[in-house]
Design a protein around this motif. Sequence first.
Motif, PDB file in Angstrom:
ATOM      1  N   UNK A   1      16.109  26.944  57.610  1.00 38.61           N
ATOM      2  CA  UNK A   1      16.386  26.374  56.757  1.00 38.61           C
ATOM      3  C   UNK A   1      16.333  26.752  55.103  1.00 38.61           C
ATOM      4  N   UNK A   2      15.423  28.318  55.235  1.00 37.55           N
ATOM      5  CA  UNK A   2      15.704  29.027  54.068  1.00 37.55           C
ATOM      6  C   UNK A   2      16.898  29.890  54.265  1.00 37.55           C
ATOM      7  N   UNK A   3      16.941  30.489  55.744  1.00 39.82           N
ATOM      8  CA  UNK A   3      18.630  31.674  55.239  1.00 39.82           C
ATOM      9  C   UNK A   3      19.475  30.097  55.291  1.00 39.82           C
ATOM     10  N   UNK A   4      19.453  29.648  55.516  1.00 38.42           N
ATOM     11  CA  UNK A   4      21.164  28.549  55.295  1.00 38.42           C
ATOM     12  C   UNK A   4      20.958  28.401  54.606  1.00 38.42           C
ATOM     13  N   UNK A   5      19.994  28.077  53.412  1.00 35.78           N
ATOM     14  CA  UNK A   5      19.676  27.608  51.526  1.00 35.78           C
ATOM     15  C   UNK A   5      20.351  29.245  51.300  1.00 35.78           C
ATOM     16  N   UNK A   6      19.701  30.306  51.391  1.00 33.01           N
ATOM     17  CA  UNK A   6      20.153  31.858  50.950  1.00 33.01           C
ATOM     18  C   UNK A   6      21.950  31.811  50.650  1.00 33.01           C
ATOM     19  N   UNK A   7      22.184  31.840  52.435  1.00 38.71           N
ATOM     20  CA  UNK A   7      23.678  31.805  52.244  1.00 38.71           C
ATOM     21  C   UNK A   7      24.248  30.686  51.954  1.00 38.71           C
ATOM     22  N   UNK A   8      23.917  29.582  51.593  1.00 35.94           N
ATOM     23  CA  UNK A   8      24.604  28.811  50.247  1.00 35.94           C
ATOM     24  C   UNK A   8      24.404  29.649  49.022  1.00 35.94           C
ATOM     25  N   UNK A   9      24.040  29.676  48.558  1.00 34.58           N
ATOM     26  CA  UNK A   9      23.377  30.255  47.349  1.00 34.58           C
ATOM     27  C   UNK A   9      24.360  31.634  47.244  1.00 34.58           C
ATOM     28  N   UNK A  10      24.613  32.429  48.503  1.00 33.34           N
ATOM     29  CA  UNK A  10      25.359  33.523  47.779  1.00 33.34           C
ATOM     30  C   UNK A  10      26.451  33.446  47.826  1.00 33.34           C
ATOM     31  N   UNK A  11      26.981  31.931  48.471  1.00 31.94           N
ATOM     32  CA  UNK A  11      28.474  31.124  48.431  1.00 31.94           C
ATOM     33  C   UNK A  11      29.082  30.941  47.752  1.00 31.94           C
ATOM     34  N   UNK A  12      28.009  30.749  46.412  1.00 35.58           N
ATOM     35  CA  UNK A  12      28.046  29.734  45.483  1.00 35.58           C
ATOM     36  C   UNK A  12      28.155  31.183  44.249  1.00 35.58           C
ATOM     37  N   UNK A  13      27.531  31.943  44.333  1.00 41.30           N
ATOM     38  CA  UNK A  13      27.498  32.940  42.947  1.00 41.30           C
ATOM     39  C   UNK A  13      28.637  34.139  43.417  1.00 41.30           C
TER      40      UNK A  13
END
Length: 74
Positions: free
Chosen positions: A62-74
Amino acid sequence: MSTEERLGPEAYLTPDEAKELHKLFVASMGFFVTVAVIAHILVWMWKPWFPDTPGYAMLNDGVQVAQAALTMLA
């Protein structure tokens, strides 16, 4: 009943009543501790709370998915 038979100053219980209340308190405390121990064991079986156990694999994903989502938003 006279006040001399009561425990302590301005006490409302006789020695026999105090012993009965203490027995009930000890029994209810024992029941509470038993329920708490069983609850902790069940939660431990569901999701151990120490790292490097299988219960944390889902959390790490779940942490890895959240980090990937945040890098896509940035």
